[in-house]
Each structure stands twice: as structure tokens, then as C-alpha cells.
Design a protein around this motif. Structure first.
Motif, PDB file in Angstrom:
ATOM      1  N   PRO A  14       0.795  -1.235   0.000  1.00  0.00           N
ATOM      2  CA  PRO A  14       0.000   0.000   0.000  1.00  0.00           C
ATOM      3  C   PRO A  14       0.823   1.278   0.000  1.00  0.00           C
ATOM      4  CG  PRO A  14      -0.972  -1.604   1.509  1.00  0.00           C
ATOM      5  CD  PRO A  14       0.334  -2.183   1.049  1.00  0.00           C
ATOM      6  N   ASN A  15       2.015   1.274   0.602  1.00  0.00           N
ATOM      7  CA  ASN A  15       2.766   2.534   0.661  1.00  0.00           C
ATOM      8  C   ASN A  15       3.379   2.929  -0.675  1.00  0.00           C
ATOM      9  OD1 ASN A  15       5.045   0.923   0.435  1.00  0.00           O
ATOM     10  ND2 ASN A  15       6.064   1.767   2.249  1.00  0.00           N
ATOM     11  N   VAL A  16       3.235   2.074  -1.705  1.00  0.00           N
ATOM     12  CA  VAL A  16       3.679   2.458  -3.047  1.00  0.00           C
ATOM     13  C   VAL A  16       2.955   3.726  -3.494  1.00  0.00           C
ATOM     14  CG1 VAL A  16       3.605   1.787  -5.479  1.00  0.00           C
ATOM     15  CG2 VAL A  16       4.478   0.187  -3.778  1.00  0.00           C
ATOM     16  N   VAL A  17       1.670   3.851  -3.153  1.00  0.00           N
ATOM     17  CA  VAL A  17       0.904   5.049  -3.515  1.00  0.00           C
ATOM     18  C   VAL A  17       1.532   6.279  -2.862  1.00  0.00           C
ATOM     19  CG1 VAL A  17      -1.319   6.207  -3.372  1.00  0.00           C
ATOM     20  CG2 VAL A  17      -1.224   3.757  -3.851  1.00  0.00           C
ATOM     21  N   THR A  18       1.855   6.170  -1.586  1.00  0.00           N
ATOM     22  CA  THR A  18       2.469   7.285  -0.862  1.00  0.00           C
ATOM     23  C   THR A  18       3.811   7.666  -1.477  1.00  0.00           C
ATOM     24  OG1 THR A  18       1.422   6.503   1.174  1.00  0.00           O
ATOM     25  CG2 THR A  18       3.211   8.078   1.419  1.00  0.00           C
ATOM     26  N   ILE A  19       4.608   6.664  -1.817  1.00  0.00           N
ATOM     27  CA  ILE A  19       5.921   6.925  -2.427  1.00  0.00           C
ATOM     28  C   ILE A  19       5.764   7.723  -3.716  1.00  0.00           C
ATOM     29  CG2 ILE A  19       7.889   5.857  -3.593  1.00  0.00           C
ATOM     30  CD1 ILE A  19       7.548   3.503  -1.578  1.00  0.00           C
ATOM     31  N   TRP A  20       4.863   7.259  -4.585  1.00  0.00           N
ATOM     32  CA  TRP A  20       4.784   7.886  -5.899  1.00  0.00           C
ATOM     33  C   TRP A  20       4.036   9.211  -5.881  1.00  0.00           C
ATOM     34  CZ3 TRP A  20       7.959   7.108  -9.620  1.00  0.00           C
ATOM     35  CH2 TRP A  20       8.747   5.947  -9.545  1.00  0.00           C
ATOM     36  N   GLU A  21       3.157   9.409  -4.926  1.00  0.00           N
ATOM     37  CA  GLU A  21       2.585  10.745  -4.762  1.00  0.00           C
ATOM     38  C   GLU A  21       3.663  11.718  -4.298  1.00  0.00           C
ATOM     39  OE1 GLU A  21      -0.755  10.165  -2.183  1.00  0.00           O
ATOM     40  OE2 GLU A  21      -2.131   9.830  -3.864  1.00  0.00           O
ATOM     41  N   GLY A  22       4.570  11.225  -3.442  1.00  0.00           N
ATOM     42  CA  GLY A  22       5.696  12.059  -3.022  1.00  0.00           C
ATOM     43  C   GLY A  22       6.640  12.363  -4.164  1.00  0.00           C
ATOM     44  N   MET A  23       6.881  11.364  -5.011  1.00  0.00           N
ATOM     45  CA  MET A  23       7.734  11.587  -6.181  1.00  0.00           C
ATOM     46  C   MET A  23       7.101  12.614  -7.120  1.00  0.00           C
ATOM     47  SD  MET A  23      10.592   9.651  -6.295  1.00  0.00           S
ATOM     48  CE  MET A  23      10.950   8.927  -7.899  1.00  0.00           C
ATOM     49  N   ARG A  24       5.805  12.487  -7.352  1.00  0.00           N
ATOM     50  CA  ARG A  24       5.123  13.438  -8.239  1.00  0.00           C
ATOM     51  C   ARG A  24       5.228  14.854  -7.686  1.00  0.00           C
ATOM     52  NH1 ARG A  24      -0.924  11.950  -9.400  1.00  0.00           N
ATOM     53  NH2 ARG A  24      -1.034  12.356  -7.160  1.00  0.00           N
ATOM     54  N   GLU A  25       5.086  14.978  -6.372  1.00  0.00           N
ATOM     55  CA  GLU A  25       5.195  16.297  -5.747  1.00  0.00           C
ATOM     56  C   GLU A  25       6.613  16.854  -5.888  1.00  0.00           C
ATOM     57  OE1 GLU A  25       4.688  18.314  -1.301  1.00  0.00           O
ATOM     58  OE2 GLU A  25       3.799  16.343  -1.737  1.00  0.00           O
ATOM     59  N   TYR A  26       7.613  15.985  -5.758  1.00  0.00           N
ATOM     60  CA  TYR A  26       9.008  16.416  -5.878  1.00  0.00           C
ATOM     61  C   TYR A  26       9.289  16.989  -7.265  1.00  0.00           C
ATOM     62  CZ  TYR A  26      14.087  15.927  -6.475  1.00  0.00           C
ATOM     63  OH  TYR A  26      15.403  16.151  -6.761  1.00  0.00           O
ATOM     64  N   PHE A  27       8.696  16.397  -8.292  1.00  0.00           N
ATOM     65  CA  PHE A  27       8.929  16.856  -9.661  1.00  0.00           C
ATOM     66  C   PHE A  27       7.994  17.997 -10.081  1.00  0.00           C
ATOM     67  CE2 PHE A  27      11.085  12.786  -9.877  1.00  0.00           C
ATOM     68  CZ  PHE A  27      12.172  13.057 -10.694  1.00  0.00           C
ATOM     69  N   ALA A  28       6.967  18.283  -9.298  1.00  0.00           N
ATOM     70  CA  ALA A  28       5.992  19.319  -9.661  1.00  0.00           C
ATOM     71  C   ALA A  28       6.676  20.682  -9.774  1.00  0.00           C
ATOM     72  CB  ALA A  28       4.877  19.375  -8.621  1.00  0.00           C
ATOM     73  N   GLY A  29       6.300  21.410 -10.812  1.00  0.00           N
ATOM     74  CA  GLY A  29       6.841  22.753 -10.996  1.00  0.00           C
ATOM     75  C   GLY A  29       8.215  22.797 -11.613  1.00  0.00           C
ATOM     76  N   THR A  30       8.746  21.638 -11.994  1.00  0.00           N
ATOM     77  CA  THR A  30      10.049  21.579 -12.652  1.00  0.00           C
ATOM     78  C   THR A  30       9.841  21.388 -14.155  1.00  0.00           C
ATOM     79  OG1 THR A  30      10.371  19.178 -12.612  1.00  0.00           O
ATOM     80  CG2 THR A  30      10.879  20.400 -10.581  1.00  0.00           C
ATOM     81  N   PRO A  31      10.901  21.498 -14.966  1.00  0.00           N
ATOM     82  CA  PRO A  31      10.758  21.239 -16.405  1.00  0.00           C
ATOM     83  C   PRO A  31      10.485  19.769 -16.711  1.00  0.00           C
ATOM     84  CG  PRO A  31      12.686  22.605 -15.965  1.00  0.00           C
ATOM     85  CD  PRO A  31      12.215  22.086 -14.641  1.00  0.00           C
TER      86      PRO A  31
END
Length: 269
Positions: A14-31
Motif C-alpha cells: 500500500p505505501n507504493v501510492v504514498t511513495i509515488w505521490e511524493g515523487m510526483r510532488e518532488y517533480f511538480a513545478g520543474t521542467p
């Protein structure tokens, strides 16, 4: 978000969702913004990468080998965890059983994890055969999480239980399971490691060679910039089991390519 890079991952916990939501947030606003798609198994993820449904796949080493074989090598590994470059299989016995090295398995029973687990089945058989023990060790196969390439650790825990229940003399597991779970989870002090394999490579982010470098390279550069000392980054790194993203160690996949060919491992689960 315009035309984000689409990354595939397998939902093995289940924590795969948490990991990848965090990854998406890390890349947000970048090129190099990204989104993700979760798959139930690696066979479907490899298919999705090959048919262009996703741009990158977070693959196990077996999924990488299968991608290479199915594309005729028209793919590239672009990043990995630091822990993926020094992965090992570990053979475990009862503490005090007196087993020392691979030769002590001759005439005994070894419990293996799922048939599609490189670390707990495919490579252990390969190492036994290289040591000339392929016919002298009885194998107990435990296929309790097929499709996830051993990611759940369930089959490895089942292999350890087989040792506790005296259905096997030893178990083959991955170093991550041994470090995180096997030493204490089932019974503190119950097990000991009597052999560790040479280092090999495990997971990587895989892209097809048709994927434009202009899309992949900025994403990889930003991934490699994740910093363990940054409190905003550390939770993601901890959940994914690494301290630093690195370039893959490609020579570390050689043993698995050999093992897949020798054992005629099925092309897809």
C-alpha cells in the motif's frame, strides 16, 4: 501539468501510492513534471512500456532483462537506487546448524521464494549450478507472490518459516529481507547467514531508446538531485530503501541474463 513524463510502478504494497505521490510532488513545478500509473504485476508493466503506454518503468532486474530480450536491446537503464548496485542473495539456516558455505547444502533441502524472484529463486539456482551443486540440493519452491518478482517479501518469509518448521534445512532470500526482516521478525536469534552471493544489480528505471533524451535526461538529473539531508526528500528515500539515486551498474545484470537463459525462465508472468 502539460505532457508529464509517465512512470509505471508495480503496486506490491500500500505505501507504493504514498511513495509515488511524493515523487510526483518532488517533480511538480520543474521542467520534468511526472505522473504515475500503478500495475498489478511486472508483466503488464513491461508490456505497457513496450507499447508506449508509459514513458519509464520502475523495473526489477528480471523485468529489465525481459525488456531487453523483448525489445532486442532497444532500451536503456537510466537510474537506480544505491542499494540496487550492491544487491545479494543470502542463504539462511537455523542458528547453530553448523552450515558453512554452499557445499554444506549438498544432500539437503533449500527453500526458494517465488519462481519469478531473481534474488530468492532464479539467481540462487544459478549460483548453486556454478558451484556444481545443481543436482545435489533438493529444492522446496514457495510461489506465494508470483507476478511481483518477490517485491512483497512474502515468499521469502514463507521460506524462512519452512526452515523454522523443519520442512527445509535452509532458505534463499534477498539481502534486503535479511537486513530488514529476517534477523528478528520471526524469532530473534533463530537464523544465521551461512553464504552471501557476489554483488549484482537489482531495480532500475527503464526507458525505450525511442524515448527522446530531451524528455528523459532532465527527469533523471532532477531525480539524482534528491538529497538525503533534505528533510523534505528523506521520507521518500527511506520508503524506497535508499540514501541516493545513482546511475545503474550495468555489469551487475550479467549473472541474471545467464540464469534466465540457462533456466529457460518464462518470458512473462
Amino acid at each position: 501539468m502539460s505532457n508529464p513524463l509517465l512512470v509505471g510502478a508495480v503496486a506490491y504494497t500500500p505505501n507504493v501510492v504514498t511513495i509515488w505521490e511524493g515523487m510526483r510532488e518532488y517533480f511538480a513545478g520543474t521542467p520534468s513534471e511526472m505522473d504515475f500509473i500503478l500495475f498489478s504485476n511486472y508483466g503488464r508493466q513491461v508490456d505497457a512500456l513496450i507499447d508506449g503506454s508509459i514513458d519509464l518503468a520502475w523495473n526489477t532486474n528480471l523485468a529489465w532483462v525481459r525488456t531487453v530480450l523483448q525489445t532486442g536491446g532497444e532500451c536503456t537503464a537510466v537510474a537506480a537506487r544505491d542499494t540496487d548496485t550492491v544487491f545479494q542473495s543470502v542463504f539462511i539456516s537455523h542458528a547453530g546448524a553448523g552450515m558453512k558455505g554452499l557445499a554444506s547444502l549438498s544432500g539437503r533441502r533449500l527453500a526458494l521464494g517465488s519462481q519469478d524472484s531473481a534474488q530468492a529463486a532464479i539467481l540462487p539456482i544459478h549460483f548453486l549450478r556454478k558451484a556444481g551443486l545443481g543436482d545435489s540440493v533438493e529444492l522446496l519452491r514457495i510461489d506465494s507472490d508470483v507476478g511481483k518478482h518477490g517485491d512483497t517479501g512474502r515468499s521469502e518469509l514463507d521460506a524462512l518459516r519452512a526452515v523454522l518448521d523443519e520442512r527445509a534445512d535452509a532458505a534463499a532470500i534477498g539481502i534486503n529481507t535479511w537486513d530488514a526482516i529476517g534477523r528478528d521478525e520471526l524469532m530473534p536469534g533463530a537464523f544465521e547467514a551461512f553464504w552471501e552471493s557476489p554483488h549484482y544489480s537489482h531495480c532500475n528505471f527503464t526507458a525505450l531508446t525511442t524515448q527522446p533524451e530531451s524528455r528523459v535526461a532532465p527527469w533523471v538529473d532532477h531525480l539524482l538531485a534528491m538529497d538525503w539531508e533534505n528533510p523534505a526528500h528523506r521520507p521518500i528515500l527511506e520508503m524506497e530503501g535508499l540514501r541516493q539515486w545513482v546511475r545503474p551498474r550495468m555489469e551487475g545484470y550479467g549473472s541474471l541474463f545467464e540464469a534466465v537463459q540457462e533456466q529457460e525462465v518464462a518470458p512473462r508472468w
